[in-house]
Design a protein around this motif. Structure first.
Motif, PDB file in Angstrom:
ATOM      1  N   ALA A 284       0.809  -1.219   0.000  1.00  0.00           N
ATOM      2  CA  ALA A 284       0.000   0.000   0.000  1.00  0.00           C
ATOM      3  C   ALA A 284       0.841   1.267   0.000  1.00  0.00           C
ATOM      4  O   ALA A 284       0.303   2.367  -0.171  1.00  0.00           O
ATOM      5  N   GLY A 285       2.136   1.118   0.190  1.00  0.00           N
ATOM      6  CA  GLY A 285       2.988   2.308   0.194  1.00  0.00           C
ATOM      7  C   GLY A 285       4.287   2.049   0.919  1.00  0.00           C
ATOM      8  O   GLY A 285       4.518   0.949   1.442  1.00  0.00           O
ATOM      9  N   GLY A 286       5.139   3.067   0.925  1.00  0.00           N
ATOM     10  CA  GLY A 286       6.400   2.911   1.629  1.00  0.00           C
ATOM     11  C   GLY A 286       7.414   3.963   1.255  1.00  0.00           C
ATOM     12  O   GLY A 286       7.119   4.915   0.532  1.00  0.00           O
ATOM     13  N   PHE A 287       8.602   3.757   1.778  1.00  0.00           N
ATOM     14  CA  PHE A 287       9.729   4.657   1.549  1.00  0.00           C
ATOM     15  C   PHE A 287      10.476   4.206   0.297  1.00  0.00           C
ATOM     16  O   PHE A 287      10.907   3.055   0.223  1.00  0.00           O
ATOM     17  N   PHE A 288      10.631   5.119  -0.663  1.00  0.00           N
ATOM     18  CA  PHE A 288      11.330   4.840  -1.912  1.00  0.00           C
ATOM     19  C   PHE A 288      12.679   5.548  -1.855  1.00  0.00           C
ATOM     20  O   PHE A 288      12.736   6.777  -1.822  1.00  0.00           O
ATOM     21  N   ALA A 289      13.741   4.769  -1.839  1.00  0.00           N
ATOM     22  CA  ALA A 289      15.066   5.323  -1.549  1.00  0.00           C
ATOM     23  C   ALA A 289      15.764   5.860  -2.789  1.00  0.00           C
ATOM     24  O   ALA A 289      15.849   5.188  -3.816  1.00  0.00           O
ATOM     25  N   ILE A 290      16.261   7.091  -2.670  1.00  0.00           N
ATOM     26  CA  ILE A 290      17.263   7.624  -3.594  1.00  0.00           C
ATOM     27  C   ILE A 290      18.592   7.095  -3.076  1.00  0.00           C
ATOM     28  O   ILE A 290      18.927   7.307  -1.900  1.00  0.00           O
ATOM     29  N   TYR A 291      19.316   6.385  -3.913  1.00  0.00           N
ATOM     30  CA  TYR A 291      20.560   5.747  -3.468  1.00  0.00           C
ATOM     31  C   TYR A 291      21.657   6.007  -4.506  1.00  0.00           C
ATOM     32  O   TYR A 291      21.460   5.739  -5.693  1.00  0.00           O
ATOM     33  N   ILE A 292      22.773   6.529  -4.073  1.00  0.00           N
ATOM     34  CA  ILE A 292      23.889   6.810  -4.982  1.00  0.00           C
ATOM     35  C   ILE A 292      24.758   5.558  -5.065  1.00  0.00           C
ATOM     36  O   ILE A 292      25.324   5.133  -4.049  1.00  0.00           O
ATOM     37  N   PRO A 293      24.858   4.937  -6.258  1.00  0.00           N
ATOM     38  CA  PRO A 293      25.644   3.702  -6.344  1.00  0.00           C
ATOM     39  C   PRO A 293      27.127   3.949  -6.105  1.00  0.00           C
ATOM     40  O   PRO A 293      27.628   5.056  -6.303  1.00  0.00           O
ATOM     41  N   SER A 294      27.784   2.897  -5.678  1.00  0.00           N
ATOM     42  CA  SER A 294      29.224   2.977  -5.455  1.00  0.00           C
ATOM     43  C   SER A 294      29.946   3.049  -6.790  1.00  0.00           C
ATOM     44  O   SER A 294      29.411   2.624  -7.816  1.00  0.00           O
ATOM     45  N   PRO A 295      31.167   3.600  -6.807  1.00  0.00           N
ATOM     46  CA  PRO A 295      31.931   3.667  -8.057  1.00  0.00           C
ATOM     47  C   PRO A 295      32.087   2.285  -8.675  1.00  0.00           C
ATOM     48  O   PRO A 295      32.045   1.262  -7.980  1.00  0.00           O
ATOM     49  N   SER A 296      32.264   2.254  -9.989  1.00  0.00           N
ATOM     50  CA  SER A 296      32.253   0.973 -10.703  1.00  0.00           C
ATOM     51  C   SER A 296      33.417   0.073 -10.304  1.00  0.00           C
ATOM     52  O   SER A 296      33.367  -1.137 -10.545  1.00  0.00           O
ATOM     53  N   ASP A 297      34.445   0.635  -9.672  1.00  0.00           N
ATOM     54  CA  ASP A 297      35.553  -0.235  -9.263  1.00  0.00           C
ATOM     55  C   ASP A 297      35.240  -0.968  -7.943  1.00  0.00           C
ATOM     56  O   ASP A 297      36.026  -1.783  -7.472  1.00  0.00           O
ATOM     57  N   PHE A 298      34.060  -0.667  -7.352  1.00  0.00           N
ATOM     58  CA  PHE A 298      33.664  -1.401  -6.148  1.00  0.00           C
ATOM     59  C   PHE A 298      33.058  -2.730  -6.584  1.00  0.00           C
ATOM     60  O   PHE A 298      32.110  -2.773  -7.370  1.00  0.00           O
ATOM     61  N   ASP A 299      33.602  -3.817  -6.075  1.00  0.00           N
ATOM     62  CA  ASP A 299      33.259  -5.141  -6.570  1.00  0.00           C
ATOM     63  C   ASP A 299      32.060  -5.721  -5.800  1.00  0.00           C
ATOM     64  O   ASP A 299      32.225  -6.517  -4.869  1.00  0.00           O
ATOM     65  N   ALA A 300      30.856  -5.297  -6.204  1.00  0.00           N
ATOM     66  CA  ALA A 300      29.649  -5.743  -5.493  1.00  0.00           C
ATOM     67  C   ALA A 300      29.449  -7.267  -5.577  1.00  0.00           C
ATOM     68  O   ALA A 300      29.089  -7.884  -4.568  1.00  0.00           O
TER      69      ALA A 300
ATOM     70  N   ALA B 198      20.979  11.740  -7.872  1.00  0.00           N
ATOM     71  CA  ALA B 198      19.792  11.945  -7.032  1.00  0.00           C
ATOM     72  C   ALA B 198      18.666  12.601  -7.832  1.00  0.00           C
ATOM     73  O   ALA B 198      17.507  12.180  -7.739  1.00  0.00           O
ATOM     74  N   LEU B 199      19.006  13.600  -8.636  1.00  0.00           N
ATOM     75  CA  LEU B 199      17.978  14.269  -9.437  1.00  0.00           C
ATOM     76  C   LEU B 199      17.348  13.294 -10.424  1.00  0.00           C
ATOM     77  O   LEU B 199      16.137  13.317 -10.653  1.00  0.00           O
ATOM     78  N   ALA B 200      18.184  12.438 -11.029  1.00  0.00           N
ATOM     79  CA  ALA B 200      17.646  11.446 -11.967  1.00  0.00           C
ATOM     80  C   ALA B 200      16.678  10.505 -11.246  1.00  0.00           C
ATOM     81  O   ALA B 200      15.592  10.201 -11.759  1.00  0.00           O
ATOM     82  N   GLN B 201      17.026  10.057 -10.048  1.00  0.00           N
ATOM     83  CA  GLN B 201      16.151   9.118  -9.331  1.00  0.00           C
ATOM     84  C   GLN B 201      14.870   9.798  -8.847  1.00  0.00           C
ATOM     85  O   GLN B 201      13.799   9.184  -8.826  1.00  0.00           O
ATOM     86  N   ILE B 202      14.957  11.074  -8.473  1.00  0.00           N
ATOM     87  CA  ILE B 202      13.730  11.826  -8.149  1.00  0.00           C
ATOM     88  C   ILE B 202      12.853  11.901  -9.397  1.00  0.00           C
ATOM     89  O   ILE B 202      11.629  11.735  -9.338  1.00  0.00           O
TER      90      ILE B 202
ATOM     91  N   HIS C 284      12.744   9.687 -11.737  1.00  0.00           N
ATOM     92  CA  HIS C 284      12.114   8.369 -11.926  1.00  0.00           C
ATOM     93  C   HIS C 284      10.874   8.228 -11.039  1.00  0.00           C
ATOM     94  O   HIS C 284       9.843   7.706 -11.472  1.00  0.00           O
ATOM     95  N   LEU C 285      10.967   8.688  -9.788  1.00  0.00           N
ATOM     96  CA  LEU C 285       9.818   8.576  -8.873  1.00  0.00           C
ATOM     97  C   LEU C 285       8.642   9.391  -9.411  1.00  0.00           C
ATOM     98  O   LEU C 285       7.489   8.936  -9.396  1.00  0.00           O
ATOM     99  N   MET C 286       8.953  10.597  -9.907  1.00  0.00           N
ATOM    100  CA  MET C 286       7.883  11.440 -10.460  1.00  0.00           C
ATOM    101  C   MET C 286       7.307  10.819 -11.732  1.00  0.00           C
ATOM    102  O   MET C 286       6.104  10.894 -11.978  1.00  0.00           O
ATOM    103  N   TRP C 287       8.156  10.181 -12.519  1.00  0.00           N
ATOM    104  CA  TRP C 287       7.690   9.482 -13.725  1.00  0.00           C
ATOM    105  C   TRP C 287       6.779   8.308 -13.342  1.00  0.00           C
ATOM    106  O   TRP C 287       5.766   8.052 -14.010  1.00  0.00           O
ATOM    107  N   MET C 288       7.108   7.594 -12.262  1.00  0.00           N
ATOM    108  CA  MET C 288       6.243   6.493 -11.801  1.00  0.00           C
ATOM    109  C   MET C 288       4.844   7.022 -11.489  1.00  0.00           C
ATOM    110  O   MET C 288       3.840   6.386 -11.809  1.00  0.00           O
ATOM    111  N   GLU C 289       4.778   8.201 -10.870  1.00  0.00           N
ATOM    112  CA  GLU C 289       3.481   8.801 -10.548  1.00  0.00           C
ATOM    113  C   GLU C 289       2.761   9.238 -11.831  1.00  0.00           C
ATOM    114  O   GLU C 289       1.555   9.017 -11.991  1.00  0.00           O
ATOM    115  N   ARG C 290       3.517   9.808 -12.751  1.00  0.00           N
ATOM    116  CA  ARG C 290       2.927  10.347 -13.986  1.00  0.00           C
ATOM    117  C   ARG C 290       2.368   9.238 -14.880  1.00  0.00           C
ATOM    118  O   ARG C 290       1.373   9.420 -15.555  1.00  0.00           O
ATOM    119  N   THR C 291       3.055   8.078 -14.875  1.00  0.00           N
ATOM    120  CA  THR C 291       2.613   6.995 -15.755  1.00  0.00           C
ATOM    121  C   THR C 291       1.461   6.189 -15.150  1.00  0.00           C
ATOM    122  O   THR C 291       0.798   5.449 -15.872  1.00  0.00           O
TER     123      THR C 291
END
Ligand code: ZN
Length: 352
Positions: free
Chosen positions: A46-62, A91-95, A97-104
């Motif tokens: 029914a809802g929840g917290f949608f996290a803006i998360y900055i990924p680690s640099p590509s040299d970080f071996d997830a 962060a702006l890009a992910q915000i 995306h959240l607004m696009w989710m609402e718009r669509t």
């Protein structure tokens, strides 16, 4: 079906990481990932917290980190601090995306900035989304960006994901370990907490180390909240909360959301889906005994973690509610854990 309000998910990160498939991910049930609109509806999300998360640099071996986490003990080094200029772009890009989710999907999904909006959305069957920032990398030391993000709808923030920020230090991914892994908040971090209090923005303590947790507890006038953390007494990972921390959260009128990540549930700390739902109930029992039944909820970590095989994804939420019932939890308690406690907490935090 009892609706579920959830303390943490990472769908914005997944959308950000796969730009060519955003529409399929959000609107179509492609069976990948753990969250999308059709499966949210199927699972009673029914809802929840949608996290803006900055990924680690590509040299970080997830992948190497995940492999290490399936073979405890482990202690994986964290990436270095990320500059706020670089983080703001993501962060702006992910915000966006959240607004696009609402718009669509405006009939099904609404970004909520007040408790009145949360209640209105849930009453009409819209998924009520809270914009949350997991790690304050996009915030400059003067906190100007905090006010800008607040103006576009940010209502919850964690000073750190696990990597260090200019505000404080998160816990490394380490098992077994307590969260007592380094120094607490910086001076900028203390300013951040005071400013969040002034804005009535929720402060999330998940990922913060123990010294930082203590600093927030000493400074903040808001209830203490860990959106997606579990009981250290059952799974002794750096990311979980000790009984002392649970008692401090209780005394502040705060809240903890049960994290479904296998590595934070399993007593052996393994990152493995091969487990029953029993440990989820053990963590809930323990947290309820320390926090009381008004201060525990759910914080799935969907799209950010390996889930127990019986949950698998957001459509599996009803199985967890059934497991609570089978364990003898009364319906009134299940409703509190599923959504009522989160709504009350947000009422105390945003309107206080
Ligand atoms: Zn997290």
């Amino acid at each position: 079906m009892i609706p579920v309000f959830d303390g943490h998910n990472d769908i914005l990160y997944r959308l950000n990481a796969t730009p060519d498939r955003r529409r399929e991910i959000w609107l179509g049930d492609d069976g990948k990932g753990q969250l999308d609109l059709p499966r949210m509806k199927a699972g009673g999300f029914a809802g929840g917290f949608f996290a803006i998360y900055i990924p680690s640099p590509s040299d970080f071996d997830a992948p190497a980190m995940l492999a290490a986490m399936d073979n405890p003990p482990y202690d994986f080094p964290l990436p270095d601090l990320i500059d706020h200029h670089a983080a703001q772009t993501v962060a702006l890009a992910q915000i966006g995306h959240l607004m696009w989710m609402e718009r669509t999907a405006p009939a099904d999904f609404r970004i909520c900035r007040t408790t009145a909006e949360l209640h209105a959305a849930m009453a009409t069957g819209q998924i009520a989304a809270i914009m949350h920032m997991e790690g304050a990398e996009p915030i400059d030391p003067d906190l100007d960006a905090l006010h800008a993000f607040h103006a576009v709808g940010l209502r919850s923030i964690g000073p750190v994901w696990s990597r260090p920020t200019i505000f404080g230090n998160g816990v490394p991914f380490r098992f077994p370990s307590t969260g007592d892994t380094g120094p607490g908040l910086t001076e900028a971090g203390k300013r951040l907490i005071r400013e969040c209090n002034a804005l009535k923005m929720m402060i999330d303590l998940s990922h913060l180390n123990e010294a930082g947790f203590n600093d927030v507890a000493a400074l903040s006038d808001a209830p203490l909240v860990a959106t997606h953390s579990n009981a250290h007494a059952i799974c002794p990972t750096s990311r979980n909360l000790t009984d002392r921390q649970l008692a401090m959260i209780r005394d502040s009128g705060g809240m903890v959301g049960l994290n479904f990540a296998t590595c934070f549930l399993r007593p052996d700390g393994r990152e493995s889906a091969d487990m029953s739902m029993d440990p989820m109930l053990h963590h809930l029992d323990h947290m309820i005994s320390y926090l009381g039944e008004d201060h525990v909820g759910l914080g799935s970590d969907f799209d950010g973690a390996t889930m127990p095989q019986d949950i698998k994804d957001v459509a599996g939420l009803p199985k967890l509610l059934t497991a609570m019932k089978d364990r003898g939890y009364p319906d009134a308690l299940i409703r509190k854990l599923a959504h009522e406690n989160w709504l009350s907490l947000l009422g105390r935090t945003w309107a206080a």
